[in-house]
Design an enzyme around this catalytic site. Structure first.
Site, PDB file in Angstrom:
ATOM      1  CG  PHE A  63      -1.985  -1.050   1.175  1.00  0.00           C
ATOM      2  CD1 PHE A  63      -3.087  -0.922   0.347  1.00  0.00           C
ATOM      3  CD2 PHE A  63      -1.870  -2.188   1.948  1.00  0.00           C
ATOM      4  CE1 PHE A  63      -4.055  -1.903   0.299  1.00  0.00           C
ATOM      5  CE2 PHE A  63      -2.832  -3.182   1.910  1.00  0.00           C
ATOM      6  CZ  PHE A  63      -3.935  -3.042   1.074  1.00  0.00           C
ATOM      7  N   GLY A  64       2.139   1.169   0.108  1.00  0.00           N
ATOM      8  CA  GLY A  64       2.901   2.400   0.155  1.00  0.00           C
ATOM      9  C   GLY A  64       4.395   2.186   0.192  1.00  0.00           C
ATOM     10  CG  ASP A 178       4.709 -11.156   9.939  1.00  0.00           C
ATOM     11  OD1 ASP A 178       5.043 -12.353   9.780  1.00  0.00           O
ATOM     12  OD2 ASP A 178       4.820 -10.300   9.053  1.00  0.00           O
ATOM     13  CG  ASP A 368       8.234  -7.594  47.531  1.00  0.00           C
ATOM     14  OD1 ASP A 368       7.714  -6.615  48.105  1.00  0.00           O
ATOM     15  OD2 ASP A 368       9.115  -8.305  48.046  1.00  0.00           O
ATOM     16  CG  ASP A 447      -4.044 -41.208  50.942  1.00  0.00           C
ATOM     17  OD1 ASP A 447      -4.883 -41.566  51.800  1.00  0.00           O
ATOM     18  OD2 ASP A 447      -3.407 -42.003  50.228  1.00  0.00           O
ATOM     19  CG  ASP A 477     -16.408 -38.662  43.950  1.00  0.00           C
ATOM     20  OD1 ASP A 477     -15.781 -39.577  43.368  1.00  0.00           O
ATOM     21  OD2 ASP A 477     -17.346 -38.866  44.740  1.00  0.00           O
TER      22      ASP A 477
END
EC number: 2.7.11.1
Length: 512
Positions: A63-64, A178, A368, A447, A477
């Site tokens: 375009f230019g 790009d 921080d 556990d 679950d």
């Protein structure tokens, strides 16, 4: 080899520059018709001829043309991109120019982005006045090197500058789309000249949680998710990974005689790290490139994470690490998680060592500001304000602090920060065996009796929560047996990273 075609095809992502965003508002006439060609009034200054004198032609595009020019007042030499209004036959061409100027303004002041001075127009042209870079393209310097490759030290300097550009773009809600050697210019011909990103013609603003559905970019550098029509900021990091591979070995990681052949390579094959000179390149450099060329964008390093990698750190230090957009997104997402998922993430975070958390330590230190070892409400406000697409109000920031702050002291310490910002999917993809070990260790924290299941009583014991625990278990679950297995626990952790990296983005391949 490019993928670029007309720009009319790329607006299907719901981005601010697209059909629903701010990019359309300025262009629409009273009846929603965008003026094109010489009728177009961009609202830019009209005194270009009085301010600048055009010089030699530097290059041209669809375009230019780009010219060297001189400021008549200061005698400063600049570059001017002159775009022909007569070639803007479609409304999207007008939108593209406005968007590019908007992007250059947004990134103004970054040391590795070509400086934007102003935009002008007259009846025939739009003039975009920018910093003049006389050191040539990165591509030309690569080709001028022996065997077309850089030393590791010199490559790291170049890559660090590209990553800083990507990280800055992503904080502004932008994706370059790009990234390639041709779009980076050296300020001067000096060997240690700074690198400047240029040509944001395919770049666009993104909306968090969205993805681009069009295929844009340049064939050799395009990411797998772009070809799958679901891309975001991560695609820039892939492109930088491709460039890094080229810098280090002088070859492209994905190559074929045809464009479609290249795409198949990108989608299906891994880069070759066995051929010379890779056996003589450090493991640290290879690790860096491999983590940028991960095909799953969720598991790929972000630009800010990559800047924390040992290979690219400046002098071994994380100098000026920018805030990571994905870390800020993860913190917002943490608020939405169930209490059980939050506790599970805290347990997982406690299993990681300092080396595995180096990138998050850099991010914590960046937020921080007073370096007292905790993040205050005000410090978090300042950090989140840099996330341009989101800019949360005070009450929302307080909500985030309260969710992350497990010991309710009104501050966020490093352990709390890690739990809220961890990239679980990266742990899964980068080292499967380590993921299994870490997730097992996190599971074992709940556990208590070691029977391979987490029960409601164990969850209550470990979390200190009162009232009914059953609703917390329901999310994980899957088989509805009233307890959580290791597989169900791992599945719960994996979902923590599914939504936080799903962010959206714009185009030199162009396919509709």
């Amino acid at each position: 080899m490019g993928l670029c075609s007309s720009s009319s095809a790329r607006r299907d992502a719901g981005t601010p520059g697209g059909g629903n965003g701010a990019g359309n508002k300025d262009n629409a006439g009273r009846k929603g018709i965008v003026a094109c060609g010489k009728r177009t009034d961009f609202g830019y200054d009209k005194d270009f001829e009085a301010r600048y004198a055009l010089g030699k032609l530097l290059g041209h595009g669809q375009f230019g043309y780009t010219f060297a020019a001189v400021d008549r007042r200061s005698s400063e030499r600049v570059a001017v991109k002159r775009i022909d209004k007569n070639k803007m036959v479609l409304p999207v061409a007008v939108e593209d120019v406005k968007r590019e100027v908007k992007i250059l303004k947004a990134l103004q002041g970054h040391e590795n982005v070509v400086h934007f001075y102003n935009a002008f127009e007259d009846d025939n042209y739009v003039y975009i006045v920018m910093e003049l870079c006389e050191g040539g393209e990165l591509l030309d310097r690569i080709l001028a090197k022996k065997d077309s490759r850089y030393s590791e030290k010199d490559a790291a300097v170049v890559v660090r500058q590209m990553l800083k550009v990507a990280a800055e773009c992503h904080l502004h809600g932008l994706v370059h789309r790009d990234m390639k050697p041709e779009n980076f210019l050296f300020k001067s011909t000096k060997e240690d000249s700074s690198l400047k990103a240029t040509d944001f013609g395919l770049s666009d603003f993104i909306r968090p949680g969205k993805h681009f559905r069009d295929i844009v970019g340049s064939a050799y550098y395009v990411a797998p998710e772009v070809l799958k029509r679901k891309s975001g900021p991560e695609s820039d990091v892939w492109s930088i990974g491709v460039i890094t591979y080229i810098l280090l070995c002088g070859r492209r990681p994905f190559w074929d005689k045809t464009e479609d052949g290249i795409f198949k390579e990108v989608l299906k094959n891994k880069p070759d790290f066995r051929r010379k000179p890779w056996p003589n390149i450090t493991p640290c450099a290879k690790d860096f490139v491999q983590k940028l060329l991960v095909k799953d964008p969720r598991a790929r390093l972000t630009a800010a994470q990559a800047l924390s990698h040992e290979w690219v750190r400046e002098g071994g230090q994380a100098s000026d690490i920018p805030l990571d957009i994905s870390v800020l997104h993860n913190m917002r997402q943490f608020v939405k998680y169930s209490r059980f998922k939050q506790f599970a993430l805290r347990a997982l975070a406690s299993t990681l060592n300092a080396e595995e958390l180096s990138d998050l330590r850099d991010q914590f230190n960046a937020i921080d500001v007073d370096k007292n070892g905790t993040i205050s409400l005000e410090e978090l406000k300042q950090a989140l304000a840099k996330d341009v697409p989101w800019r949360l109000k005070g009450p929302r920031v307080l909500e985030i602090v309260e969710a992350i702050d497990s010991n309710t002291d009104g501050l966020v310490d490093f352990e709390e920060f890690v739990a809220a910002t961890l990239h679980v999917h990266q742990l899964v993809e980068h080292d499967t065996e380590k993921w299994k070990s870490l997730s097992q260790a996190a599971f074992d924290k709940f556990d208590v009796d070691g029977d391979g299941y987490i029960t409601s009583d164990e969850l209550r014991m470990q979390t200190g929560l009162k009232g009914s625990i059953d609703p917390l278990l329901e999310e994980a679950d899957i088989d509805r047996d009233g307890k959580i297995s290791l597989d169900e626990f791992r599945r719960l952790l994996k979902t923590a990273s599914m939504s936080s990296r799903n962010v959206q983005t714009p185009r030199s391949v162009h396919r509709s």
